[in-house]
Design a protein around this motif. Structure first.
Motif, mmCIF file in Angstrom:
data_model
loop_
_atom_site.group_PDB
_atom_site.id
_atom_site.type_symbol
_atom_site.label_atom_id
_atom_site.label_comp_id
_atom_site.label_asym_id
_atom_site.label_seq_id
_atom_site.Cartn_x
_atom_site.Cartn_y
_atom_site.Cartn_z
ATOM 1 N N ASN A 1 0.836 -1.183 0.000
ATOM 2 C CA ASN A 1 0.000 0.000 0.000
ATOM 3 C C ASN A 1 0.877 1.242 0.000
ATOM 4 N N ARG A 2 0.351 2.282 -0.569
ATOM 5 C CA ARG A 2 1.117 3.508 -0.644
ATOM 6 C C ARG A 2 0.422 4.583 0.166
ATOM 7 N N GLN A 3 1.204 5.380 0.860
ATOM 8 C CA GLN A 3 0.671 6.514 1.588
ATOM 9 C C GLN A 3 1.192 7.799 0.971
ATOM 10 N N ASP A 4 0.289 8.712 0.747
ATOM 11 C CA ASP A 4 0.650 10.032 0.258
ATOM 12 C C ASP A 4 0.357 11.063 1.336
ATOM 13 N N ALA A 5 1.136 12.123 1.325
ATOM 14 C CA ALA A 5 0.900 13.247 2.234
ATOM 15 C C ALA A 5 0.186 14.346 1.470
ATOM 16 N N LEU A 6 -0.928 14.815 2.018
ATOM 17 C CA LEU A 6 -1.642 15.946 1.446
ATOM 18 C C LEU A 6 -1.148 17.204 2.144
ATOM 19 N N VAL A 7 -0.497 18.087 1.395
ATOM 20 C CA VAL A 7 0.100 19.279 1.992
ATOM 21 C C VAL A 7 -0.319 20.517 1.210
ATOM 22 N N THR A 8 -0.303 21.634 1.895
ATOM 23 C CA THR A 8 -0.544 22.928 1.264
ATOM 24 C C THR A 8 0.776 23.673 1.193
ATOM 25 N N LEU A 9 1.130 24.135 0.015
ATOM 26 C CA LEU A 9 2.380 24.863 -0.170
ATOM 27 C C LEU A 9 2.142 26.365 -0.051
ATOM 28 N N ASN A 10 3.042 27.005 0.655
ATOM 29 C CA ASN A 10 3.085 28.469 0.720
ATOM 30 C C ASN A 10 4.498 28.881 0.313
ATOM 31 N N PRO A 11 4.793 28.857 -0.963
ATOM 32 C CA PRO A 11 6.177 29.038 -1.424
ATOM 33 C C PRO A 11 6.772 30.386 -1.021
ATOM 34 N N VAL A 12 8.012 30.327 -0.565
ATOM 35 C CA VAL A 12 8.773 31.534 -0.267
ATOM 36 C C VAL A 12 9.607 31.875 -1.506
ATOM 37 N N PRO A 13 9.414 33.056 -2.089
ATOM 38 C CA PRO A 13 10.154 33.398 -3.317
ATOM 39 C C PRO A 13 11.658 33.317 -3.123
ATOM 40 N N GLY A 14 12.329 32.772 -4.114
ATOM 41 C CA GLY A 14 13.784 32.709 -4.108
ATOM 42 C C GLY A 14 14.352 33.607 -5.186
ATOM 43 N N PHE A 15 14.281 33.156 -6.429
ATOM 44 C CA PHE A 15 14.720 33.986 -7.553
ATOM 45 C C PHE A 15 13.993 33.510 -8.795
ATOM 46 N N CYS A 16 14.111 34.248 -9.858
ATOM 47 C CA CYS A 16 13.394 33.950 -11.090
ATOM 48 C C CYS A 16 14.395 33.780 -12.224
ATOM 49 N N VAL A 17 14.122 32.840 -13.099
ATOM 50 C CA VAL A 17 14.929 32.677 -14.303
ATOM 51 C C VAL A 17 14.002 32.787 -15.510
ATOM 52 N N LYS A 18 14.574 33.152 -16.631
ATOM 53 C CA LYS A 18 13.751 33.286 -17.834
ATOM 54 C C LYS A 18 14.451 32.630 -19.017
ATOM 55 N N SER A 19 13.630 32.133 -19.915
ATOM 56 C CA SER A 19 14.117 31.512 -21.138
ATOM 57 C C SER A 19 13.057 31.746 -22.208
ATOM 58 N N ARG A 20 13.162 31.028 -23.301
ATOM 59 C CA ARG A 20 12.155 31.116 -24.359
ATOM 60 C C ARG A 20 11.826 29.723 -24.873
ATOM 61 N N ALA A 21 10.590 29.551 -25.318
ATOM 62 C CA ALA A 21 10.197 28.292 -25.945
ATOM 63 C C ALA A 21 10.830 28.206 -27.324
ATOM 64 N N THR A 22 11.313 27.027 -27.669
ATOM 65 C CA THR A 22 11.914 26.829 -28.991
ATOM 66 C C THR A 22 10.998 26.027 -29.909
ATOM 67 N N ASN A 23 9.744 25.818 -29.461
ATOM 68 C CA ASN A 23 8.798 25.053 -30.275
ATOM 69 C C ASN A 23 7.387 25.583 -30.043
ATOM 70 N N ASP A 24 6.495 25.233 -30.942
ATOM 71 C CA ASP A 24 5.067 25.530 -30.788
ATOM 72 C C ASP A 24 4.401 24.344 -30.116
ATOM 73 N N THR A 25 3.630 24.599 -29.069
ATOM 74 C CA THR A 25 2.971 23.518 -28.355
ATOM 75 C C THR A 25 1.818 24.099 -27.540
ATOM 76 N N VAL A 26 1.233 23.296 -26.684
ATOM 77 C CA VAL A 26 0.247 23.756 -25.721
ATOM 78 C C VAL A 26 0.624 23.195 -24.363
ATOM 79 N N VAL A 27 0.223 23.889 -23.294
ATOM 80 C CA VAL A 27 0.521 23.428 -21.940
ATOM 81 C C VAL A 27 -0.743 23.496 -21.101
ATOM 82 N N HIS A 28 -0.729 22.752 -20.018
ATOM 83 C CA HIS A 28 -1.858 22.739 -19.098
ATOM 84 C C HIS A 28 -1.853 24.030 -18.284
ATOM 85 N N ALA A 29 -2.992 24.712 -18.264
ATOM 86 C CA ALA A 29 -3.078 25.997 -17.575
ATOM 87 C C ALA A 29 -3.629 25.828 -16.172
#
Length: 320
Positions: free
Chosen positions: A8-36
């Motif tokens: 049997n498997r046990q999962d933990a249900l948790v709520t995240l409250n992320p603390v900002p660290g830093f941001c990185v940026k890039s660009r997509a090199t292809n045409d696609t769709v993503v889950h919003a």
């Protein structure tokens, strides 16, 4: 001899409250769709509301927020070589259960804009704060943003920048499930969810879990839609795990789709088959009308076909 606890498997249900660290940026090199992100689906967003997909065009700017939360498990002990390998987001051998890894939670995409007002997409990559100190001395840690490629069909440019912001947009507070086995002693998860085979749940970018021998081989249900002139086939695979995905094969032909996952799933969508044969195959899988209507569409675009395993949705998505 295996005990019930091993099966049997046990999962933990948790709520995240992320603390900002830093941001990185890039660009997509292809045409696609993503889950919003569902919260991101607004009346003026370019989102297919039926499937919550947002289009990504080649050259679109992608921001990845690196953030911290103590409810994300810390990585295990490992050699410095293994640590550096994982920090740079290099390939992890899923077949090796002892391979070092960095657990993280990757959010769904959110639509945003850059400082010039041009459209952009934002993801959050949330890590354990136990590795925070390494980021100041490991310049290559910015390449951890490339790990969103494993969760989407986006291929990022390797030219990665670090804008002078801690976080792009507003931090989200998602509820996520994490395999309880990833937490070290003395770090009990907030709430345990017992999962009994044959329907284990897989979770995003976290440690692989063993397959249960009691999971029955079956034909998965599936559906299709047309998005931006491309055919999108969504296959529902609730029992698929990181360990099993390494054994899966997906073959795409102009008039056929074949998915095989050892001991779990076997799907054969033969669009050249007669209506009677399709009825016999898919009536019990609740996908009969999907097969009959897809049969009457154009051939699949084999050369440009792309597939992704969406762990949170428990689906394999094929664009062809």
């Amino acid at each position: 001899m295996a005990t019930a606890a091993n099966n049997n498997r046990q999962d933990a249900l948790v709520t995240l409250n992320p603390v900002p660290g830093f941001c990185v940026k890039s660009r997509a090199t292809n045409d696609t769709v993503v889950h919003a992100s569902i919260a991101n689906v607004s009346s003026d967003a370019q989102v297919n509301r039926a499937s919550h997909l947002v289009p990504v065009t080649k050259g679109l700017k992608i921001f990845v927020n690196i953030a911290w939360d103590s409810n994300v498990p810390p990585p295990p002990q490992g050699s410095e070589e293994a640590v550096q390998h994982a920090m740079r987001g290099l390939h992890i051998d899923e077949s090796n259960p002892d391979n070092w890894f960095v657990p993280l939670v990757v959010s769904d995409a959110r639509s945003d804009s850059d400082k010039a007002g041009q459209p952009a997409i934002v993801f959050d990559a949330v890590f354990s704060p136990s590795i925070k100190s390494r980021t100041s001395k490991d310049a290559d840690f910015k390449y951890s943003s490339l790990r969103i490629e494993a969760q989407t069909t986006i291929i990022l440019s390797r030219q990665i920048g670090t804008p002078n912001i801690a976080f792009k947009g507003k931090p989200q507070t998602p509820h996520v499930t994490v395999p309880a086995s990833l937490y070290p002693p003395g770090h009990p998860p907030a709430k345990l969810i017992q999962e009994i085979p044959p329907h284990p749940t897989a979770d995003s970018s976290l440690k692989r879990q063993p397959l249960s021998a009691s999971v029955a081989h079956k034909i998965p249900s599936w559906s299709w839609s047309e998005e931006n002139s491309r055919l999108c086939i969504v296959i529902h695979v609730p029992a698929l795990t990181p360990a099993a995905i390494s054994l899966a094969t997906l073959d795409v032909e102009p008039r056929r789709i074949l998915l095989s996952v050892s001991s779990l799933y076997n799907l054969d969508i033969d669009l050249n088959a007669s209506d009677a044969d399709l009825t016999a195959t898919f009536a019990k899988a609740d996908s009969l009308m999907q097969a009959l209507t897809l049969k009457r569409k154009r051939d699949l675009d084999v050369d440009n076909a792309k597939a992704e395993w969406r762990v949170a949705d428990k689906t394999i998505v094929l664009h062809a």
